[in-house]
Design an enzyme around this catalytic site. Structure first.
Site, PDB file in Angstrom:
ATOM      1  N   HIS A   1      -6.864   0.866  -7.356  1.00 51.62           N
ATOM      2  CA  HIS A   1      -6.488   0.088  -6.072  1.00 51.62           C
ATOM      3  C   HIS A   1      -5.031   0.456  -6.084  1.00 51.62           C
ATOM      4  O   HIS A   1      -4.309   0.365  -6.969  1.00 51.62           O
ATOM      5  CB  HIS A   1      -6.643  -1.239  -6.344  1.00 51.62           C
ATOM      6  CG  HIS A   1      -8.248  -1.437  -6.490  1.00 51.62           C
ATOM      7  ND1 HIS A   1      -8.865  -1.995  -5.322  1.00 51.62           N
ATOM      8  CD2 HIS A   1      -9.101  -1.792  -7.492  1.00 51.62           C
ATOM      9  CE1 HIS A   1     -10.253  -2.036  -5.705  1.00 51.62           C
ATOM     10  NE2 HIS A   1     -10.251  -1.949  -6.952  1.00 51.62           N
TER      11      HIS A   1
ATOM     12  N   TYR B   1       0.915  -1.113   0.171  1.00 50.38           N
ATOM     13  CA  TYR B   1      -0.030  -0.019   0.019  1.00 50.38           C
ATOM     14  C   TYR B   1       0.732   1.270  -0.174  1.00 50.38           C
ATOM     15  O   TYR B   1       0.288   2.274   0.071  1.00 50.38           O
ATOM     16  CB  TYR B   1      -1.028   0.088   1.259  1.00 50.38           C
ATOM     17  CG  TYR B   1      -1.984  -1.342   1.128  1.00 50.38           C
ATOM     18  CD1 TYR B   1      -3.041  -1.044   0.005  1.00 50.38           C
ATOM     19  CD2 TYR B   1      -1.754  -2.169   2.034  1.00 50.38           C
ATOM     20  CE1 TYR B   1      -3.873  -2.374  -0.013  1.00 50.38           C
ATOM     21  CE2 TYR B   1      -2.894  -3.291   1.673  1.00 50.38           C
ATOM     22  CZ  TYR B   1      -3.717  -3.268   0.987  1.00 50.38           C
ATOM     23  OH  TYR B   1      -4.755  -4.304   0.743  1.00 50.38           O
TER      24      TYR B   1
END
Ligand code: DQA
Length: 143
Positions: A99, A22
């Site tokens: 994403h 992330y």
């Protein structure tokens, strides 16, 4: 040009999640970057995050009459929330699904997105820069 950026469930704690997936960036850092990129691209952005599905859907409805383009990262809702798909389907402006991680190369259950077929573009696995790419895509679409 007005763009809504909606981040969904667990993206508030993205800075605590695996940085390899992330990017190790907090939601406020991410939103700051999004606002900076938007100003470079001369667009007005509203960026929001929620862990509540109904609120996320309410924000989609609010955006119907305001946004010229939408960027959506629903988090895990992308893999099972047909209610979010129903809301996103109603947009008449382009929608980009973003994403941070590459969901196509992770667990099997992440490889499906309910948004397939109702978004104009999908940007995955590019970390925070995926949002910049999303903004650029929407700006180009408008021209
Ligand atoms: C995510 C990918 C989802 O599978 C996951 O549940 C998230 C974040 C991403 O940005 O990579 O919460 O949407």
């Amino acid at each position: 040009m007005r763009i809504v950026v909606l981040n969904g469930v667990n993206l508030d704690v993205v800075g605590r999640r695996d940085p390899a997936l992330y990017g190790g960036i907090s939601i406020s850092e991410l939103e700051t970057r999004i606002y900076e990129w938007a100003s470079e691209l001369h667009c007005t952005v509203r960026a929001r995050q929620t862990n509540h599905e109904g609120e996320f859907i309410d924000w989609c409805h609010e955006a119907f009459d305001w946004a010229d383009g939408v960027i959506i990262n629903p988090g895990a809702w992308a893999h099972y929330s047909w209610a979010i798909r129903d809301a996103v389907e109603l947009f008449t402006v382009p929608v980009v699904e973003v994403h941070l991680s590459n969901i196509d190369e992770r667990e099997e259950w992440r490889r499906t997105s309910v948004l397939e077929g109702v978004v104009e573009a999908r940007i995955i696995g590019k970390g925070p820069d995926g949002y910049r790419e999303g903004l650029e895509f929407l700006v180009k679409e408008r021209i």
